[in-house]
Design an enzyme around this catalytic site. Structure first.
Site, PDB file in Angstrom:
ATOM      1  CG  HIS A 123      -1.894   0.971   1.440  1.00  0.00           C
ATOM      2  ND1 HIS A 123      -1.625   2.265   1.790  1.00  0.00           N
ATOM      3  CD2 HIS A 123      -3.243   0.887   1.311  1.00  0.00           C
ATOM      4  CE1 HIS A 123      -2.751   2.938   1.866  1.00  0.00           C
ATOM      5  NE2 HIS A 123      -3.757   2.126   1.575  1.00  0.00           N
ATOM      6  CG  ASP A 200       0.674  -2.355   6.191  1.00  0.00           C
ATOM      7  OD1 ASP A 200      -0.263  -2.479   7.010  1.00  0.00           O
ATOM      8  OD2 ASP A 200       0.539  -1.785   5.088  1.00  0.00           O
ATOM      9  CD  GLN A 203      -6.639  -4.387   4.285  1.00  0.00           C
ATOM     10  OE1 GLN A 203      -7.632  -5.064   4.555  1.00  0.00           O
ATOM     11  NE2 GLN A 203      -6.735  -3.108   3.966  1.00  0.00           N
ATOM     12  CE  LYS A 226      -7.008  -0.087   6.527  1.00  0.00           C
ATOM     13  NZ  LYS A 226      -7.874   0.467   5.490  1.00  0.00           N
ATOM     14  CB  CYS A 366      -3.573   3.429  -1.488  1.00  0.00           C
ATOM     15  SG  CYS A 366      -4.831   4.640  -1.136  1.00  0.00           S
TER      16      CYS A 366
END
Lengths: 409, 151
Positions: A123, A200, A203, A226, A366
């Site tokens: 991303h 990261d 998600q 999220k 993104c």
């Protein structure tokens, strides 16, 4: 458990909304998830009963707020199995977490000629900060590429790693392809050359259990919104020694030990990173979201999301002209499905779907370098949460078919 | 199936222009080439214009985009080719005002001034798509202003 999951949908008041005359089928969960009543109630309760600024007051109310705020830090530590609450820093979100590591920690270990490794499926929030550091320090930015099945090419990754590799920063789950990356293995590979590993987890954290000690990563970033929590709150996990070495990105109230005219002594981590009044209500809301997830239990969440994803994969693929990107094997992907319908731009598709009450994302997500790599300018993306059901899925499939008919494709 | 709203946006005229865009391609001898993108969706338009005697002599566009952005570019190029800069600037202004939330009290009638492009007024009911419709017009606005600055 399936019954519990079906009932859990009722915990999300927004899912009863009617959009363009149709029931809302909310399938943009990779962008942000909806909030259960328990999280909404926690925010309201905090403002109605416990609101005060933390760490400052000597009065009872301030103590109550401080206690709740710090209890969530401990709760987050347990949630991702960090060694202690001291390794949990509250931030504005994943983007801030990653930027802080890139802007303050990375320059302390990077020199011109060093190398930073990221992947082509990142991303922008785990890509642009590294470009900036690379430009500032003269370190070279290198990419792990994709295999034909939309997974990271581990052989090529192995070839990239060398004594100059100082930082490896990877996404746990691709927000476009849904690929679940083998982070434990990739971290071990990076550690053999002595690189610091940043993950990261935006998600990942709301969809399956994350254990930072098992992964053995050095930093792990994620967002509250999220994973059914409020916006404006995120987490940076860092090993204690690394957080001790990492300079604060912001300076101000509450992060100091002692300020004199010319110099300041900072508090130890995590306090030195939390300058100014923090989003206290959001931290408490995040705590409520974690409790909610733990109450449902991972097996039920994972089973529901995998079932929906596998079925959507099958039913969308059955529509002539639909291409789905990313791994075909359901267990190797999360509940994110990016796809295109031949002859129709994803924006047009998203408008058609919106008129049927189906909320999906369309665009570059993104991840423009990944789009270039896939040879597309944009994709449509449906992403599932455990509260989605058969009706949502059928609404999606029917709407894609309707788009095809309307545009005579 | 609620396709009524869809017919409001995707008139046959828009679909025709999107599927068979006019003036699609490049102009090797262009006086100005402007590339604009829509950062929210990644759509790109490359607009090439040849100016002569304060007129748009030739115009062409290329790039990636949705039906609305492609149809809008096709309709716009149809409209402005051969026109004076003064006329084209007027039309850009009327088009952009037509898609603004609170259109200024203008005396100009888009139906009279804008040709096929007047049907894009329907896009105002789809706020997320307004940027798709205006991209080509903003590229032309920029091409003209750079040409004028150049003189």
């Amino acid at each position: 458990m399936v019954n519990d999951i079906a009932i859990a949908r009722n915990d999300f008041p927004i899912l009863k909304e009617v959009i363009n005359g149709q029931p809302l089928a909310y399938l943009d969960n990779a962008a942000t998830t909806q909030k259960p009543q328990a999280v909404i109630d926690a925010l309201v309760h905090y403002y109605q009963h416990d609101n005060a600024n933390i760490h400052r007051g000597v009065y009872t109310l301030a103590e109550r707020a401080t206690e709740q705020y710090e209890a969530v830090r401990q709760q987050v530590a347990t949630f991702i199995n960090a060694a202690s609450g001291a390794e949990i820093v509250f931030t504005r979100g994943t983007t801030t977490s990653l930027n802080w590591v890139a802007q303050t920690y990375a320059p302390t270990i990077l020199q011109a000629g060093d190398e930073i490794v990221i992947s082509i499926m990142e991303h922008h929030s785990n890509l642009v900060p590294w470009q900036q550091v690379s430009q500032r320090t003269g370190a070279k930015l290198r990419y792990v590429e994709l295999t034909a099945s939309g997974e990271l090419d581990l052989a090529q990754y192995g070839d990239l790693l060398n004594a100059r590799t100082k930082i490896v920063s990877l996404t746990h789950v691709s927000n476009v392809l849904g690929t679940i990356n083998p982070i434990k293995k990739m971290t071990a590979m990076a550690h053999t050359v002595g690189a610091t590993v940043v993950i990261d987890g935006a998600q990942a954290t709301g969809h399956f259990p994350v254990d930072v000690q098992e992964l053995d990563c050095d930093f792990y970033a994620f967002s509250g919104h999220k994973m059914y929590g409020p916006t404006g709150i995120g987490v940076l996990y860092g090993r204690e020694a690394l957080l001790a070495a990492m300079p604060p990105a912001e300076f101000g109230g509450e992060m100091i030990n002692l300020v004199t005219r010319q110099k300041t002594d900072f508090k130890p981590a995590p306090a030195k990173f939390e300058a100014g009044t923090m989003p206290i209500a959001q931290v408490i809301g995040l705590g409520a979201a974690i409790s909610y997830l733990q109450h449902l239990g991972w097996p039920a969440i994972i089973a529901q999301e995998q079932q929906l994803t596998a079925q959507a994969y099958q039913e969308l693929t059955a529509i002539t002209g639909v291409t789905i990107y990313g791994p075909t094997e359901p267990t190797r992907r999360s509940s994110v499905l990016s796809f295109n319908l031949q002859g129709l731009h994803p924006h047009d598709l998203a408008t058609v779907l919106d008129l049927q009450g189906v909320a999906i994302r369309a665009g570059h997500h993104c991840a423009q370098p990944l789009m270039t790599d896939l040879g597309v300018s944009a994709t449509a993306r449906a992403s599932f949460a455990f509260y989605n059901n058969q009706a949502d899925l059928q609404q999606l499939v029917t709407a894609v078919q309707a788009a095809k008919e309307f545009f005579k494709l | 199936m609620n396709l009524g709203g869809l017919n409001d946006l995707y008139r046959q005229l828009i679909i025709d222009h999107a599927q068979h865009p006019h003036h699609h391609g490049a102009l090797p001898a262009a006086s100005q080439t402007i590339t604009l993108n829509n950062p929210t969706c990644g759509d790109v338009i490359k607009l090439a214009v040849t100016f002569a005697d304060d007129r748009i002599e030739q115009i062409a566009f290329s790039g990636e985009g949705c039906s609305i952005s492609q149809a809008s570019a096709s309709m716009m190029t149809d409209l402005v080719q051969g026109q004076t800069l003064t006329q084209a600037k007027k039309e850009i202004q009327v088009f952009l005002e037509m898609l603004m939330e609170n259109p200024a009290a203008t005396q100009d009638d888009p139906d009279e001034l804008l040709g096929d492009a007047a049907v894009l007024a329907a896009v105002i009911k789809f706020p997320a798509r307004i940027k798709c419709a205006t991209l080509a017009w903003k590229a032309l606005e920029q091409a003209i202003s750079e040409e004028e600055a150049h003189e």
